[in-house]
Design a protein around this motif. Sequence first.
Motif, PDB file in Angstrom:
ATOM      1  N   GLN A   6       0.818  -1.216   0.000  1.00 39.72           N
ATOM      2  CA  GLN A   6       0.000   0.000   0.000  1.00 39.72           C
ATOM      3  C   GLN A   6       0.854   1.269   0.000  1.00 39.72           C
ATOM      4  OE1 GLN A   6      -0.344   2.350   2.662  1.00 39.72           O
ATOM      5  NE2 GLN A   6       1.261   1.271   3.802  1.00 39.72           N
ATOM      6  N   ALA A   7       2.096   1.183   0.491  1.00 43.17           N
ATOM      7  CA  ALA A   7       2.972   2.362   0.469  1.00 43.17           C
ATOM      8  C   ALA A   7       3.179   2.843  -0.963  1.00 43.17           C
ATOM      9  CB  ALA A   7       4.317   2.033   1.116  1.00 43.17           C
ATOM     10  N   HIS A   8       3.266   1.905  -1.895  1.00 42.63           N
ATOM     11  CA  HIS A   8       3.421   2.251  -3.311  1.00 42.63           C
ATOM     12  C   HIS A   8       2.142   2.878  -3.857  1.00 42.63           C
ATOM     13  CE1 HIS A   8       4.626   2.035  -7.487  1.00 42.63           C
ATOM     14  NE2 HIS A   8       3.669   1.160  -7.772  1.00 42.63           N
ATOM     15  N   HIS A   9       0.999   2.382  -3.419  1.00 43.74           N
ATOM     16  CA  HIS A   9      -0.290   2.864  -3.927  1.00 43.74           C
ATOM     17  C   HIS A   9      -0.779   4.113  -3.216  1.00 43.74           C
ATOM     18  CE1 HIS A   9      -1.852  -0.295  -6.748  1.00 43.74           C
ATOM     19  NE2 HIS A   9      -0.784  -0.897  -6.267  1.00 43.74           N
ATOM     20  N   SER A  10      -0.116   4.523  -2.156  1.00 44.23           N
ATOM     21  CA  SER A  10      -0.606   5.664  -1.380  1.00 44.23           C
ATOM     22  C   SER A  10      -0.383   6.997  -2.091  1.00 44.23           C
ATOM     23  CB  SER A  10       0.058   5.693  -0.004  1.00 44.23           C
ATOM     24  OG  SER A  10       1.460   5.863  -0.115  1.00 44.23           O
ATOM     25  N   SER A  11       0.427   7.001  -3.134  1.00 44.35           N
ATOM     26  CA  SER A  11       0.655   8.246  -3.873  1.00 44.35           C
ATOM     27  C   SER A  11      -0.618   8.690  -4.580  1.00 44.35           C
ATOM     28  CB  SER A  11       1.765   8.055  -4.905  1.00 44.35           C
ATOM     29  OG  SER A  11       1.899   9.214  -5.702  1.00 44.35           O
ATOM     30  N   GLU A  12      -0.993   9.943  -4.386  1.00 46.14           N
ATOM     31  CA  GLU A  12      -2.173  10.500  -5.050  1.00 46.14           C
ATOM     32  C   GLU A  12      -1.815  11.242  -6.332  1.00 46.14           C
ATOM     33  OE1 GLU A  12      -4.920  10.923  -1.048  1.00 46.14           O
ATOM     34  OE2 GLU A  12      -4.090  12.733  -1.937  1.00 46.14           O
ATOM     35  N   ASP A  13      -0.533  11.261  -6.648  1.00 45.04           N
ATOM     36  CA  ASP A  13      -0.055  11.715  -7.950  1.00 45.04           C
ATOM     37  C   ASP A  13       0.446  10.486  -8.687  1.00 45.04           C
ATOM     38  OD1 ASP A  13      -0.309  14.677  -7.843  1.00 45.04           O
ATOM     39  OD2 ASP A  13       1.005  14.418  -6.115  1.00 45.04           O
ATOM     40  N   TYR A  14       0.505  10.594 -10.009  1.00 46.56           N
ATOM     41  CA  TYR A  14       0.932   9.426 -10.782  1.00 46.56           C
ATOM     42  C   TYR A  14       1.971   9.863 -11.801  1.00 46.56           C
ATOM     43  CZ  TYR A  14       0.630   4.965 -13.231  1.00 46.56           C
ATOM     44  OH  TYR A  14       0.916   3.738 -13.784  1.00 46.56           O
ATOM     45  N   ASN A  15       3.247   9.635 -11.471  1.00 51.32           N
ATOM     46  CA  ASN A  15       4.346   9.974 -12.366  1.00 51.32           C
ATOM     47  C   ASN A  15       5.498   9.018 -12.085  1.00 51.32           C
ATOM     48  OD1 ASN A  15       5.678  11.065  -9.991  1.00 51.32           O
ATOM     49  ND2 ASN A  15       4.392  12.870 -10.263  1.00 51.32           N
ATOM     50  N   LEU A  16       6.628   9.230 -12.721  1.00 50.32           N
ATOM     51  CA  LEU A  16       7.745   8.289 -12.588  1.00 50.32           C
ATOM     52  C   LEU A  16       8.238   8.159 -11.156  1.00 50.32           C
ATOM     53  CD1 LEU A  16       9.790   9.143 -15.827  1.00 50.32           C
ATOM     54  CD2 LEU A  16       8.235   7.215 -15.437  1.00 50.32           C
ATOM     55  N   SER A  17       8.074   9.212 -10.362  1.00 50.82           N
ATOM     56  CA  SER A  17       8.511   9.107  -8.967  1.00 50.82           C
ATOM     57  C   SER A  17       7.641   8.125  -8.185  1.00 50.82           C
ATOM     58  CB  SER A  17       8.499  10.485  -8.293  1.00 50.82           C
ATOM     59  OG  SER A  17       7.171  10.932  -8.094  1.00 50.82           O
ATOM     60  N   PHE A  73      -3.344  -4.859 -26.122  1.00 51.99           N
ATOM     61  CA  PHE A  73      -3.916  -6.198 -25.971  1.00 51.99           C
ATOM     62  C   PHE A  73      -2.929  -7.184 -25.342  1.00 51.99           C
ATOM     63  CE2 PHE A  73      -6.549  -4.376 -29.326  1.00 51.99           C
ATOM     64  CZ  PHE A  73      -7.814  -4.704 -28.878  1.00 51.99           C
ATOM     65  N   VAL A  74      -1.638  -6.859 -25.392  1.00 48.55           N
ATOM     66  CA  VAL A  74      -0.625  -7.829 -24.976  1.00 48.55           C
ATOM     67  C   VAL A  74       0.161  -7.379 -23.752  1.00 48.55           C
ATOM     68  CG1 VAL A  74       1.383  -9.161 -25.701  1.00 48.55           C
ATOM     69  CG2 VAL A  74      -0.409  -8.610 -27.360  1.00 48.55           C
ATOM     70  N   ILE A  75       0.726  -6.176 -23.806  1.00 52.32           N
ATOM     71  CA  ILE A  75       1.626  -5.740 -22.736  1.00 52.32           C
ATOM     72  C   ILE A  75       0.923  -4.807 -21.754  1.00 52.32           C
ATOM     73  CG2 ILE A  75       3.660  -5.963 -24.217  1.00 52.32           C
ATOM     74  CD1 ILE A  75       3.687  -2.907 -24.446  1.00 52.32           C
ATOM     75  N   ASN A  76       1.511  -4.707 -20.578  1.00 51.01           N
ATOM     76  CA  ASN A  76       1.030  -3.749 -19.586  1.00 51.01           C
ATOM     77  C   ASN A  76       1.496  -2.360 -20.015  1.00 51.01           C
ATOM     78  OD1 ASN A  76      -0.172  -2.769 -17.292  1.00 51.01           O
ATOM     79  ND2 ASN A  76       1.538  -3.277 -15.937  1.00 51.01           N
ATOM     80  N   THR A  77       0.576  -1.444 -20.143  1.00 46.64           N
ATOM     81  CA  THR A  77       0.880  -0.096 -20.630  1.00 46.64           C
ATOM     82  C   THR A  77       0.563   0.934 -19.550  1.00 46.64           C
ATOM     83  OG1 THR A  77      -1.354   0.225 -21.498  1.00 46.64           O
ATOM     84  CG2 THR A  77       0.262  -0.828 -22.974  1.00 46.64           C
ATOM     85  N   PRO A  78       0.999   2.184 -19.747  1.00 46.10           N
ATOM     86  CA  PRO A  78       0.629   3.223 -18.779  1.00 46.10           C
ATOM     87  C   PRO A  78      -0.877   3.317 -18.558  1.00 46.10           C
ATOM     88  CG  PRO A  78       2.371   4.025 -20.195  1.00 46.10           C
ATOM     89  CD  PRO A  78       1.966   2.694 -20.749  1.00 46.10           C
ATOM     90  N   SER A  79      -1.656   3.149 -19.617  1.00 45.08           N
ATOM     91  CA  SER A  79      -3.108   3.207 -19.479  1.00 45.08           C
ATOM     92  C   SER A  79      -3.620   2.104 -18.557  1.00 45.08           C
ATOM     93  CB  SER A  79      -3.775   3.087 -20.854  1.00 45.08           C
ATOM     94  OG  SER A  79      -5.185   3.052 -20.733  1.00 45.08           O
ATOM     95  N   HIS A  80      -3.141   0.876 -18.770  1.00 37.89           N
ATOM     96  CA  HIS A  80      -3.568  -0.240 -17.926  1.00 37.89           C
ATOM     97  C   HIS A  80      -3.134  -0.043 -16.478  1.00 37.89           C
ATOM     98  CE1 HIS A  80      -4.882  -2.082 -21.483  1.00 37.89           C
ATOM     99  NE2 HIS A  80      -3.770  -2.712 -21.842  1.00 37.89           N
ATOM    100  N   HIS A  81      -1.911   0.459 -16.293  1.00 36.67           N
ATOM    101  CA  HIS A  81      -1.386   0.574 -14.929  1.00 36.67           C
ATOM    102  C   HIS A  81      -2.005   1.753 -14.191  1.00 36.67           C
ATOM    103  CE1 HIS A  81       1.277  -1.254 -12.100  1.00 36.67           C
ATOM    104  NE2 HIS A  81       1.859  -0.107 -11.787  1.00 36.67           N
ATOM    105  N   ARG A  82      -2.468   2.755 -14.940  1.00 37.38           N
ATOM    106  CA  ARG A  82      -3.203   3.842 -14.290  1.00 37.38           C
ATOM    107  C   ARG A  82      -4.454   3.287 -13.605  1.00 37.38           C
ATOM    108  NH1 ARG A  82      -1.277   7.040 -18.814  1.00 37.38           N
ATOM    109  NH2 ARG A  82      -3.090   6.540 -20.099  1.00 37.38           N
ATOM    110  N   VAL A  83      -5.109   2.355 -14.272  1.00 36.96           N
ATOM    111  CA  VAL A  83      -6.282   1.711 -13.683  1.00 36.96           C
ATOM    112  C   VAL A  83      -5.889   0.974 -12.404  1.00 36.96           C
ATOM    113  CG1 VAL A  83      -8.025  -0.087 -14.024  1.00 36.96           C
ATOM    114  CG2 VAL A  83      -7.505   1.511 -15.874  1.00 36.96           C
ATOM    115  N   TYR A 119      -6.272   8.645  -8.138  1.00 37.62           N
ATOM    116  CA  TYR A 119      -5.195   7.799  -7.616  1.00 37.62           C
ATOM    117  C   TYR A 119      -5.155   7.792  -6.095  1.00 37.62           C
ATOM    118  CZ  TYR A 119      -3.742   8.404 -12.447  1.00 37.62           C
ATOM    119  OH  TYR A 119      -3.717   8.445 -13.816  1.00 37.62           O
ATOM    120  N   GLY A 120      -4.513   6.743  -5.566  1.00 33.37           N
ATOM    121  CA  GLY A 120      -4.303   6.656  -4.130  1.00 33.37           C
ATOM    122  C   GLY A 120      -5.081   5.525  -3.496  1.00 33.37           C
ATOM    123  N   LEU A 121      -5.080   5.510  -2.170  1.00 31.56           N
ATOM    124  CA  LEU A 121      -5.770   4.484  -1.403  1.00 31.56           C
ATOM    125  C   LEU A 121      -7.259   4.797  -1.308  1.00 31.56           C
ATOM    126  CD1 LEU A 121      -3.180   4.174   1.517  1.00 31.56           C
ATOM    127  CD2 LEU A 121      -3.358   2.733  -0.524  1.00 31.56           C
TER     128      LEU A 121
END
Length: 307
Positions: A6-17, A73-83, A119-121
């Motif tokens: 959850q520490a990784h998911h607690s960010s309410e911003d979504y960028n490379l950091s 359809f095949v790889i994990n993309t930024p769009s998929h990971h945003r979800v 984004y976030g918890l």
Amino acid sequence: MWAAHQAHHSSEDYNLSTALRQSVMNQYLSWLFYLPMALVIPPSVFAVHTQFNLIYQFWIHTETVGNLGPLEFVINTPSHHRVHHGRNPYCIDKNYGGTLIIWDRIFGTFAPESEKVVYGLTHPIDTFDPFWVQFHHYTHIWKTFWATPGISNKLSVIFKGPGWGPGKPRLGLPEELPEITGKEVPYNPALPASMQAYALMHFLLIVGIYHEMFASKAVLSETVLVLNIIYVLLTLTAIGFISNQKCGMTLLEPVRCIVFLVFHRLGYLKLPSPVLSLPSEVICLLTVCYWMRNMVKKMVLGKKKHH
């Protein structure tokens, strides 16, 4: 395991950091997922795959890249990971894939990006305190464990989903999740520009100190390493208190500055450049003096008010 991740998911911003926002507990838990591969995967193949998988997942933490067409359809993309990082109802428990998204499509955990992702918890923690970000869910589990009656229920608190409760399904009830309106904004207390600059300056300085410590760890004594780690954690906590505008910062920050002055004078802390030594000491001395002045002022005002 979720209490760590959850520490990784607690960010309410979504960028490379966000990709670098990881739990200190990861190294103690991730091996559980990889252990079965030891039965069939050669160590050399595993080592290369693990590093590639880790590097690949860095770049998908971005809002800059949109839909990638057939690759979706095949790889994990930024769009998929945003979800995956969203707390919207349609995002919960979706798109687990690291490099490939085909597994989510096969096992029914796939969801395409549709409405704006928040984004976030599901239950925001609203803090920059690094210790609370890392460990708050463990305290939640601990309190829930003791408050829940019955041995089987107590074990369910640990082994079932974070939303579970007596009489609920394993993963909890989706309708109990806080409503998402799409108007949510990331936690960002209003901080004067001078305090922002002060916090940023000390953050960059601590990054440099950490880099020097890491580069010299082979020749440093255990005592010096421990003192460096203590100072790094103290600084990150103080910056968190400043960002939160917590009342504790009025005490913690001057203490941190005093620790810096002592450690630096004794040669325990190595700065990225000798040029930074004098300015850093002067700033810390001014901070301590400013704090002492305010403390004296409060004491005088308190005595006048009492009289």
